[in-house]
Scaffold this active site. Structure first.
Site, PDB file in Angstrom:
ATOM      1  N   LYS A   2     -40.406  63.887  -1.339  1.00 15.69           N
ATOM      2  CA  LYS A   2     -40.170  64.952  -0.351  1.00 15.69           C
ATOM      3  C   LYS A   2     -39.830  64.420   1.052  1.00 15.69           C
ATOM      4  CE  LYS A   2     -42.768  68.557  -2.726  1.00 15.69           C
ATOM      5  NZ  LYS A   2     -43.814  69.587  -2.633  1.00 15.69           N
ATOM      6  N   ASP A  22     -41.925  75.566   0.167  1.00 20.25           N
ATOM      7  CA  ASP A  22     -43.354  75.566  -0.186  1.00 20.25           C
ATOM      8  C   ASP A  22     -44.151  76.474   0.753  1.00 20.25           C
ATOM      9  OD1 ASP A  22     -43.278  73.812  -2.366  1.00 20.25           O
ATOM     10  OD2 ASP A  22     -43.461  72.039  -1.093  1.00 20.25           O
TER      11      ASP A  22
END
Ligand code: ATR
Length: 284
Positions: free
Chosen positions: A71, A107
């Site tokens: 990420k 997210d």
């Protein structure tokens, strides 16, 4: 499939990736909406990540989900970033358009949507929120909590320096206190919501040892871990009669804007989709 339609491709890049539920989820939506396309797992080692992303658009990929451990690398190579990616320093969704790699973080909205759906839109506003952990996932959760109205947040982390760092970052948005890991009575005093953002309790990881004895009876408990679906923390909370939220909701909701960006349709999070994922988890 019509011969004139070019199938669209997307995938999930991780290392390892065999445990990912994302292919099952996106394939379900592709089928449900009759979209000619495919979503595949891509096991890519850290040293190959940059090269992999560079060739994907040329291979017909519209984009990709990005998971552990990529990420931050995805953040670093994105030419554009949305606000949530910028604040969290992490990208979980890549969109390839006209030769440009766009980095997004879904997210944050995924966690917020799951909170609203499972525990109600005002759950973070009800009173003090306790956050366990101060890593990458905690950053996204803190952003979602402050955005959904949390005004008092207590962070507990094994390494206090990381919690203090997060407290500084979010100091403008809420009253943040750092409490020593294990000081449950101080953390839980009057708390209305407890969120685990650490990887503890995940299958294959160490257990999360939290004593819920001093947690108020009306506090809700959320875990971002979804494997196992009911972590030891959630089991203990359920046995005390607390309302709980598992990690599957966040997983499903973070995928919605990604699917929409790649395939042009905003998919629905349904009980049927949840059932499919729960079955896969319990088979594993
Ligand atoms: P992620 O991006 O998934 O949040 P991370 O940034 O590595 O991953 O953070 C993992 C979190 O789990 C951290 O809060 C970490 O605590 P430290 O900051 O002290 O490392 C926490 N964690 C992992 N293993 C732990 C353990 N055995 N005991 C307590 N906390 C642990």
């Amino acid at each position: 499939m019509s011969a004139t339609v070019t199938p669209r491709l997307a995938g999930v890049i991780g290392w390892p990736i065999h445990q990912s539920l994302s292919p099952l989820m996106h394939s379900h939506w592709l089928k449900q909406y009759g979209i000619p396309g495919a979503y595949v797992p891509l096991p890519i080692a850290p040293e190959d990540f940059g090269r992999c992303v560079a060739v994907m658009p040329r291979m017909g990929f519209a984009g990709a989900s990005v998971t552990v451990p990529h990420k931050e690398a995805a953040f670093a190579l994105s030419a554009t970033l949305d606000d949530d990616a910028r604040v969290t320093g992490a990208v979980n969704t890549l969109v390839f358009a006209e030769g440009v790699v766009h980095g997004r973080n879904t997210d944050v909205t995924g966690f917020a949507a799951s909170l609203t759906e499972t525990l109600g839109k005002d759950v973070a506003k009800r009173g003090p929120v306790v956050v366990l952990g101060a890593g990458g996932a905690a950053r996204g959760v803190l952003l979602a909590l402050t955005r959904t109205g949390a005004s008092e947040i207590r962070i507990l982390n094994r390494t206090m320096g990381r919690a203090e760092n997060l407290a500084r970052i979010f100091a403008q948005s809420a009253n943040i206190r750092v409490i020593e890991w294990g000081d449950w009575p101080a953390a839980f005093d009057g708390a209305k919501l407890l969120v685990n953002t650490t990887s503890l309790g995940m299958s294959g990881k160490a257990r999360l040892d939290v004593s819920l004895e001093t947690l108020p009876n009306d506090a809700a408990v959320a875990d971002i871990v979804y494997n196992p679906l009911e972590t030891a923390l959630l089991k203990a909370a359920r046995e005390r009669g607390a309302r709980t939220m598992d990690g599957l909701g966040m997983l499903m909701h973070q995928a919605v804007p990604a699917f929409a960006a790649w395939f042009g349709i905003t998919p629905e999070v349904t009980p049927e989709l949840r059932d499919i994922l729960v079955k896969a988890l319990t088979r594993a």
